[in-house]
Design a protein around this motif. Structure first.
Motif, PDB file in Angstrom:
ATOM      1  N   VAL A  78      62.787  44.848  88.975  1.00 28.59           N
ATOM      2  CA  VAL A  78      63.668  45.668  88.146  1.00 28.59           C
ATOM      3  C   VAL A  78      65.054  45.659  88.780  1.00 28.59           C
ATOM      4  O   VAL A  78      65.181  45.910  89.987  1.00 28.59           O
ATOM      5  CB  VAL A  78      63.150  47.117  88.016  1.00 28.59           C
ATOM      6  CG1 VAL A  78      64.109  47.935  87.145  1.00 28.59           C
ATOM      7  CG2 VAL A  78      61.742  47.138  87.431  1.00 28.59           C
ATOM      8  N   TYR A 105      68.931  48.963  82.999  1.00 30.40           N
ATOM      9  CA  TYR A 105      68.019  48.256  83.892  1.00 30.40           C
ATOM     10  C   TYR A 105      67.430  47.065  83.146  1.00 30.40           C
ATOM     11  O   TYR A 105      67.119  47.157  81.953  1.00 30.40           O
ATOM     12  CB  TYR A 105      66.869  49.168  84.324  1.00 30.40           C
ATOM     13  CG  TYR A 105      67.297  50.357  85.151  1.00 30.40           C
ATOM     14  CD1 TYR A 105      67.212  50.333  86.539  1.00 30.40           C
ATOM     15  CD2 TYR A 105      67.787  51.507  84.534  1.00 30.40           C
ATOM     16  CE1 TYR A 105      67.605  51.428  87.295  1.00 30.40           C
ATOM     17  CE2 TYR A 105      68.190  52.601  85.284  1.00 30.40           C
ATOM     18  CZ  TYR A 105      68.098  52.558  86.666  1.00 30.40           C
ATOM     19  OH  TYR A 105      68.490  53.637  87.421  1.00 30.40           O
ATOM     20  N   ARG A 121      64.137  44.383  83.289  1.00 25.05           N
ATOM     21  CA  ARG A 121      62.805  44.331  83.880  1.00 25.05           C
ATOM     22  C   ARG A 121      62.149  42.976  83.599  1.00 25.05           C
ATOM     23  O   ARG A 121      62.233  42.457  82.479  1.00 25.05           O
ATOM     24  CB  ARG A 121      61.940  45.464  83.339  1.00 25.05           C
ATOM     25  CG  ARG A 121      62.592  46.841  83.436  1.00 25.05           C
ATOM     26  CD  ARG A 121      61.632  47.974  83.158  1.00 25.05           C
ATOM     27  NE  ARG A 121      61.031  47.911  81.830  1.00 25.05           N
ATOM     28  CZ  ARG A 121      60.175  48.815  81.363  1.00 25.05           C
ATOM     29  NH1 ARG A 121      59.810  49.833  82.133  1.00 25.05           N
ATOM     30  NH2 ARG A 121      59.682  48.714  80.142  1.00 25.05           N
ATOM     31  N   THR A 131      64.334  53.826  84.920  1.00 25.40           N
ATOM     32  CA  THR A 131      63.143  53.223  85.521  1.00 25.40           C
ATOM     33  C   THR A 131      62.455  54.309  86.344  1.00 25.40           C
ATOM     34  O   THR A 131      63.129  55.193  86.900  1.00 25.40           O
ATOM     35  CB  THR A 131      63.499  52.007  86.395  1.00 25.40           C
ATOM     36  OG1 THR A 131      62.316  51.250  86.674  1.00 25.40           O
ATOM     37  CG2 THR A 131      64.158  52.394  87.707  1.00 25.40           C
TER      38      THR A 131
END
Length: 431
Positions: free
Chosen positions: A112, A120, A122, A167
């Motif tokens: 991440v 973010y 991922r 996250t």
């Protein structure tokens, strides 16, 4: 990895505020038009390398907060690249296997990245042992960070990529430290020539090494989906840590007034019920120890039945098994520990997007139907990561995203391989 609807997404040239690079590099550029024979293979569960097999609102797993996500079929070992410059906040490559079974959901290797605007990116299902970066490292766009694989909840080798507004490990800040007991303080001041004061003893206790498994007192943690608002980092909650009795909260807890209570995750008591019982016993916060021997933590959820009641009024976080067991063992040895808990300064930095649109739609629905059931759709809670739309750089053939001024975007479509220009913009050539 499952096929989504063929009409999910399409190519577009409309302006977008952010362009991402394709998060993988094929051995050589592939034509975007998939031959008929390859389409037949895809229907048989053997899609060609680089094909998008599930996209936005995919019928299999890309729903609700995961609506904006992409699954590309990739051979194991395909280089995975940073889609934008950022900082690594999570990285795991310890898992070996994958299967389309629920028990494999927490076993996906992943990376991440946190980006400058609070978003973010991922990257999931990575190959075991393939990490080329580490937590805290800064990475540049197009930089290799790992290799694709087939770990976790997966029916075949592929890369899951999405962009979120949070996250789990950057929702809360938790630290643990030893404190001096009254007996230790008295002993330090007693005896001929003793010069230590209670303050000196306290300082010495703070300098003592943390329990095994704790790094500088900081513990990886993730706030629960139903979590009560966490205090800001500037004025954190600070309280003694105690063991829950019983440790799994499968019955009412013994009084723990003014303390942070440490509980164990189990299969027979819901997360939210544990926290409610701790709150009833006087706890000011709850730390739940994961029961899975994995380094990752996740957002503790609550089911539709639990949502019929108001959420608990105290914050709750999950910590990994190793760190949680270290805290429990220290407490069992009689070592006094103090917790400091607050919200992460990174939470909520990104404003707008899918989460706010969902909140507005839910507010309108509630206004139209005042007698709505508690189970009616509602905005996602602040500690649940929500995926955001992502478009990819699509320069003219031979050009670059920068030359295009970042205005032309590619929106992946199920059953397609990205155009050659998009592949080249990702940096497929060996460097």
């Amino acid at each position: 990895m499952c096929r989504g609807r063929q009409t999910e997404t399409s190519l577009s040239e409309k302006p977008v505020s952010i362009l991402w690079r394709l998060p993988f590099r094929l051995p050589s550029p592939k034509p975007s038009r998939v031959p008929r024979c390859c389409r037949a293979l895809a229907r048989a569960g053997r899609p060609p390398e680089g094909m998008l097999v599930q996209g936005v609102d995919g019928a299999s797993t890309h729903r609700d907060e995961l609506s904006y996500a992409y699954d590309w079929a990739l051979a194991v070992g395909t280089p995975v690249l940073a889609a934008r410059a950022g900082v690594v906040v999570e990285a795991c490559d310890v898992f070996r296997a994958g299967a389309p079974k629920p028990e494999y959901r927490p076993l996906a290797n992943h990376v991440v990245l946190r980006h400058a605007d609070g978003l973010y990116s991922r990257y999931f299902h990575l190959k075991q042992g393939s990490l080329r970066t580490s937590v805290g490292a800064a990475v540049s766009v197009g930089q290799p960070i790992a290799a694709s694989g087939n770990t976790g909840f997966s029916s075949g080798p592929h890369l899951h990529f999405d962009v979120t507004d949070s996250t789990p490990t950057e929702t809360s800040l938790l630290s643990v430290e030893r404190t001096a007991t009254q007996q230790q303080r008295a002993g330090g001041a007693a005896g001929a020539g003793a010069t230590d004061t209670a303050a000196d003893a306290t300082d010495a206790a703070k300098e003592a090494p943390p329990p095994p498994g704790l790094v500088s007192g900081t513990v990886k943690s993730a706030a629960a989906a139903f979590c009560f608002a966490l205090p800001p980092a500037s004025s954190p909650l600070r309280a003694p840590l105690v063991l829950g009795d019983p440790p799994t909260a499968d019955s009412p807890l013994a009084a723990c007034d003014g303390a942070v209570v440490l509980l164990r995750r189990c299969l027979h008591v819901d997360f939210v019920d544990k926290v409610r019982r701790a709150e009833a016993a006087g706890a000011v916060a709850v730390v739940v120890v994961n029961n899975k021997p994995v380094p990752a933590v996740h957002t503790m959820g609550w089911g539709p039945a639990a949502q019929r009641e108001a959420p608990p009024g105290v914050p709750a976080v999950m910590v990994p098994l190793v760190e949680g067991e270290a805290m429990a063992e220290a407490l069992q040895r009689g070592e006094p520990l103090v917790c400091t808990l607050s919200g992460s300064p990174h939470l909520g930095r990104f404003r707008g997007g899918h989460r706010e649109a969902r909140a507005a739609a839910c507010a309108a629905a509630r206004a139209a139907t005042p007698q709505a059931s508690p189970l009616d759709p509602r905005p996602w809670l602040p500690f649940v990561p929500v995926t955001q739309p992502a478009a990819f750089a699509w320069p003219a053939e031979g050009g670059s995203p920068e030359a295009e001024g970042g205005r032309r975007a590619y929106f992946p479509a199920v059953g397609e391989i990205p155009p050659v220009a998009v592949q080249r913009a990702a940096g497929w050539e060996e460097t």
